[in-house]
Design a protein around this motif. Structure first.
Motif, mmCIF file in Angstrom:
data_model
loop_
_atom_site.group_PDB
_atom_site.id
_atom_site.type_symbol
_atom_site.label_atom_id
_atom_site.label_comp_id
_atom_site.label_asym_id
_atom_site.label_seq_id
_atom_site.Cartn_x
_atom_site.Cartn_y
_atom_site.Cartn_z
ATOM 1 N N TRP A 50 -40.290 -52.397 20.848
ATOM 2 C CA TRP A 50 -38.974 -51.761 21.021
ATOM 3 C C TRP A 50 -38.940 -50.972 22.329
ATOM 4 O O TRP A 50 -37.968 -51.021 23.077
ATOM 5 C CB TRP A 50 -38.692 -50.859 19.822
ATOM 6 C CG TRP A 50 -37.263 -50.486 19.576
ATOM 7 C CD1 TRP A 50 -36.370 -49.958 20.480
ATOM 8 C CD2 TRP A 50 -36.546 -50.583 18.340
ATOM 9 N NE1 TRP A 50 -35.168 -49.720 19.875
ATOM 10 C CE2 TRP A 50 -35.248 -50.103 18.558
ATOM 11 C CE3 TRP A 50 -36.896 -51.015 17.053
ATOM 12 C CZ2 TRP A 50 -34.289 -50.040 17.545
ATOM 13 C CZ3 TRP A 50 -35.937 -50.958 16.054
ATOM 14 C CH2 TRP A 50 -34.649 -50.483 16.295
ATOM 15 N N ALA A 51 -40.028 -50.252 22.614
ATOM 16 C CA ALA A 51 -40.114 -49.480 23.865
ATOM 17 C C ALA A 51 -40.009 -50.427 25.068
ATOM 18 O O ALA A 51 -39.250 -50.157 26.014
ATOM 19 C CB ALA A 51 -41.419 -48.693 23.913
ATOM 20 N N ARG A 52 -40.744 -51.531 25.007
ATOM 21 C CA ARG A 52 -40.697 -52.501 26.114
ATOM 22 C C ARG A 52 -39.276 -53.034 26.307
ATOM 23 O O ARG A 52 -38.802 -53.165 27.442
ATOM 24 C CB ARG A 52 -41.662 -53.650 25.840
ATOM 25 C CG ARG A 52 -41.644 -54.748 26.918
ATOM 26 C CD ARG A 52 -42.734 -55.780 26.686
ATOM 27 N NE ARG A 52 -42.587 -56.436 25.380
ATOM 28 C CZ ARG A 52 -43.511 -57.230 24.837
ATOM 29 N NH1 ARG A 52 -44.656 -57.443 25.480
ATOM 30 N NH2 ARG A 52 -43.308 -57.790 23.666
ATOM 31 N N ALA A 53 -38.576 -53.317 25.216
ATOM 32 C CA ALA A 53 -37.209 -53.841 25.302
ATOM 33 C C ALA A 53 -36.260 -52.823 25.945
ATOM 34 O O ALA A 53 -35.276 -53.195 26.589
ATOM 35 C CB ALA A 53 -36.706 -54.223 23.912
ATOM 36 N N GLY A 100 -46.406 -54.976 23.479
ATOM 37 C CA GLY A 100 -45.501 -54.216 24.332
ATOM 38 C C GLY A 100 -46.062 -52.990 25.013
ATOM 39 O O GLY A 100 -45.393 -52.412 25.873
ATOM 40 N N TYR A 101 -47.270 -52.542 24.638
ATOM 41 C CA TYR A 101 -47.815 -51.349 25.290
ATOM 42 C C TYR A 101 -48.245 -51.670 26.718
ATOM 43 O O TYR A 101 -48.839 -52.715 26.976
ATOM 44 C CB TYR A 101 -48.985 -50.765 24.480
ATOM 45 C CG TYR A 101 -48.504 -50.100 23.216
ATOM 46 C CD1 TYR A 101 -48.148 -48.757 23.203
ATOM 47 C CD2 TYR A 101 -48.336 -50.830 22.037
ATOM 48 C CE1 TYR A 101 -47.657 -48.153 22.054
ATOM 49 C CE2 TYR A 101 -47.839 -50.243 20.884
ATOM 50 C CZ TYR A 101 -47.496 -48.902 20.901
ATOM 51 O OH TYR A 101 -46.992 -48.312 19.775
ATOM 52 N N ALA A 102 -47.941 -50.750 27.631
ATOM 53 C CA ALA A 102 -48.306 -50.948 29.037
ATOM 54 C C ALA A 102 -49.785 -50.636 29.257
ATOM 55 O O ALA A 102 -50.456 -51.287 30.058
ATOM 56 C CB ALA A 102 -47.442 -50.059 29.931
ATOM 57 N N GLN A 103 -50.278 -49.608 28.562
ATOM 58 C CA GLN A 103 -51.686 -49.230 28.633
ATOM 59 C C GLN A 103 -52.153 -48.766 27.262
ATOM 60 O O GLN A 103 -51.349 -48.308 26.439
ATOM 61 C CB GLN A 103 -51.902 -48.064 29.625
ATOM 62 C CG GLN A 103 -51.869 -48.469 31.087
ATOM 63 C CD GLN A 103 -50.664 -47.868 31.800
ATOM 64 O OE1 GLN A 103 -49.860 -47.153 31.214
ATOM 65 N NE2 GLN A 103 -50.539 -48.166 33.084
ATOM 66 N N CYS A 136 -44.142 -42.651 27.517
ATOM 67 C CA CYS A 136 -44.455 -41.880 26.307
ATOM 68 C C CYS A 136 -45.843 -42.264 25.815
ATOM 69 O O CYS A 136 -46.421 -43.271 26.242
ATOM 70 C CB CYS A 136 -43.418 -42.150 25.214
ATOM 71 S SG CYS A 136 -43.390 -43.857 24.626
ATOM 72 N N LEU A 137 -46.380 -41.447 24.925
ATOM 73 C CA LEU A 137 -47.666 -41.717 24.276
ATOM 74 C C LEU A 137 -47.415 -41.911 22.791
ATOM 75 O O LEU A 137 -46.678 -41.131 22.176
ATOM 76 C CB LEU A 137 -48.627 -40.547 24.493
ATOM 77 C CG LEU A 137 -50.014 -40.649 23.825
ATOM 78 C CD1 LEU A 137 -50.833 -41.773 24.436
ATOM 79 C CD2 LEU A 137 -50.771 -39.316 23.943
ATOM 80 N N VAL A 174 -39.091 -48.812 28.570
ATOM 81 C CA VAL A 174 -39.929 -47.616 28.470
ATOM 82 C C VAL A 174 -41.398 -48.021 28.600
ATOM 83 O O VAL A 174 -41.828 -49.027 28.031
ATOM 84 C CB VAL A 174 -39.683 -46.909 27.117
ATOM 85 C CG1 VAL A 174 -40.739 -45.829 26.859
ATOM 86 C CG2 VAL A 174 -38.277 -46.314 27.074
ATOM 87 N N THR A 175 -42.177 -47.238 29.356
ATOM 88 C CA THR A 175 -43.617 -47.473 29.488
ATOM 89 C C THR A 175 -44.333 -46.738 28.355
ATOM 90 O O THR A 175 -44.343 -45.504 28.325
ATOM 91 C CB THR A 175 -44.127 -46.950 30.848
ATOM 92 O OG1 THR A 175 -43.450 -47.648 31.896
ATOM 93 C CG2 THR A 175 -45.631 -47.167 30.982
ATOM 94 N N ALA A 176 -44.894 -47.492 27.415
ATOM 95 C CA ALA A 176 -45.577 -46.883 26.274
ATOM 96 C C ALA A 176 -47.089 -46.962 26.474
ATOM 97 O O ALA A 176 -47.628 -48.034 26.739
ATOM 98 C CB ALA A 176 -45.185 -47.573 24.978
#
Length: 327
Positions: free
Chosen positions: A162-165, A187-190, A146-147, A168-170
């Motif tokens: 929360w996304a990382r947990a 937690g953001y991937a990029q 997601c973005l 989810v790739t945020a």
């Protein structure tokens, strides 16, 4: 403190931070279904500045503030709490900027052992916003991407964790290198620096040309077009705020031309309208906090008497993480 005279912030008119006055008000005994909460910590949120300035009109004169945590010190008839209960709220009534406040019991949640008042007041509104976006508006599944715009903001930092947990790739957007570092640490991937890069083009690169199934956009006007352009066919734009102002009116044909897209404009109040939904959402927030999957950073604390300075700092982008007022 049960009832009697308490200090509370009131506005008689809308305007700048100077319209907020700390005054003595009489707090009556709580009526049926109501309880008195003596506050230990009060959450400051950007929406408070909208209420104060008149951007989001409210009836005047009024109190301000939507989020707080404290101890029940008086209980009205039929209210399901006891004196001494530790409680928090973020969608009850206006008037959190006060030493004590009467609130409907149906809008209060119990604070579990292991979570202190400051954490509860700093995390509840932003945490419930994260919960309903990630788990209910567009229920994300592990492995999806997601973005999220303004990844280094108060909601953004909780959202990334929360996304990382959830697996989810945020992908987050930020406006500076410092904010990029902060987002990646939460937690953001990029991250995409929208001051230097074309957001939609970069999102396509990061997703192998696909685009993302969902964009969470609390910024509004400045990001709306990039959000639509970042979606894959049949993707959903979740427009949940207007930090940069309202988006321009949308021609529905645009959604057809760009791949049968969806747009929704949800609010936390709708998604926690029932007491059942409210308690479910807050329990999810507290569970993530207790598990250590999400941490809230309290960047600054102000005495209630310095509420004008707190608003000024927030509006001038001088704050980081969550901000508390201490009664």
């Amino acid at each position: 403190m049960h009832t009697g005279t308490v200090k509370a912030v009131r506005i008689e008119e809308t305007g700048g931070p100077e319209v907020m006055q700390l005054v003595d008000v009489e707090l009556p005994q709580p009526g049926p279904g109501m309880v008195t909460v003596t506050q230990q910590a009060i959450g400051l949120n950007f929406i408070d500045t909208y209420h104060r300035s008149g951007l989001y009109p409210i009836p005047l004169p009024s109190g301000l503030g939507m989020e707080g945590a404290g101890v029940v010190t008086a209980v009205g008839e039929g209210a399901e709490f006891a004196v001494g209960d530790r409680v928090a709220y973020c969608s009850a009534l206006f008037g959190a900027y006060a030493q004590a406040v009467n609130l409907p019991a149906s809008r209060l949640v119990r604070i579990p052992d292991g979570i202190d008042f400051e954490t509860a007041a700093a995390a509840l509104l932003k945490g419930q916003t994260t919960e309903f976006l990630l788990q209910r508006v567009f229920p994300m599944k592990a492995g999806q991407t997601c973005l999220f715009h303004a990844a280094a903001g108060g909601v953004g930092l909780l959202f990334g964790q929360w996304a990382r947990a959830m697996g989810v790739t945020a992908i987050g957007t930020v406006s500076s290198a410092a904010k990029a570092e902060l987002a990646l640490a939460h937690g953001y991937a990029q991250v995409v620096n929208y001051a230097e890069e074309n957001v939609a083009e970069r999102v396509r690169e990061l997703t192998g040309g696909q685009g993302v199934p969902v964009v969470y956009d609390g910024v509004g006007r400045d990001t709306f077009d990039a959000s639509l352009a970042s979606l894959q066919p049949r993707g959903m734009l979740v427009s949940f705020g207007n930090a940069s102002g309202k988006p321009e009116p949308l021609d529905l044909q645009t959604l057809a031309n760009m791949g049968s897209l969806y747009v929704t404009r949800p609010t936390l109040l709708t998604y926690t309208a029932s007491t059942e939904d409210l308690r479910m959402s807050s329990a999810a927030v507290f569970d993530r906090l207790l598990a250590g999957e999400v941490q809230v950073s309290i960047g600054q604390r102000y005495p209630l008497a310095e509420v004008a300075r707190a608003h000024t700092d927030l509006e001038c982008r001088l704050t980081t993480g969550s901000t508390l007022l201490l009664p």
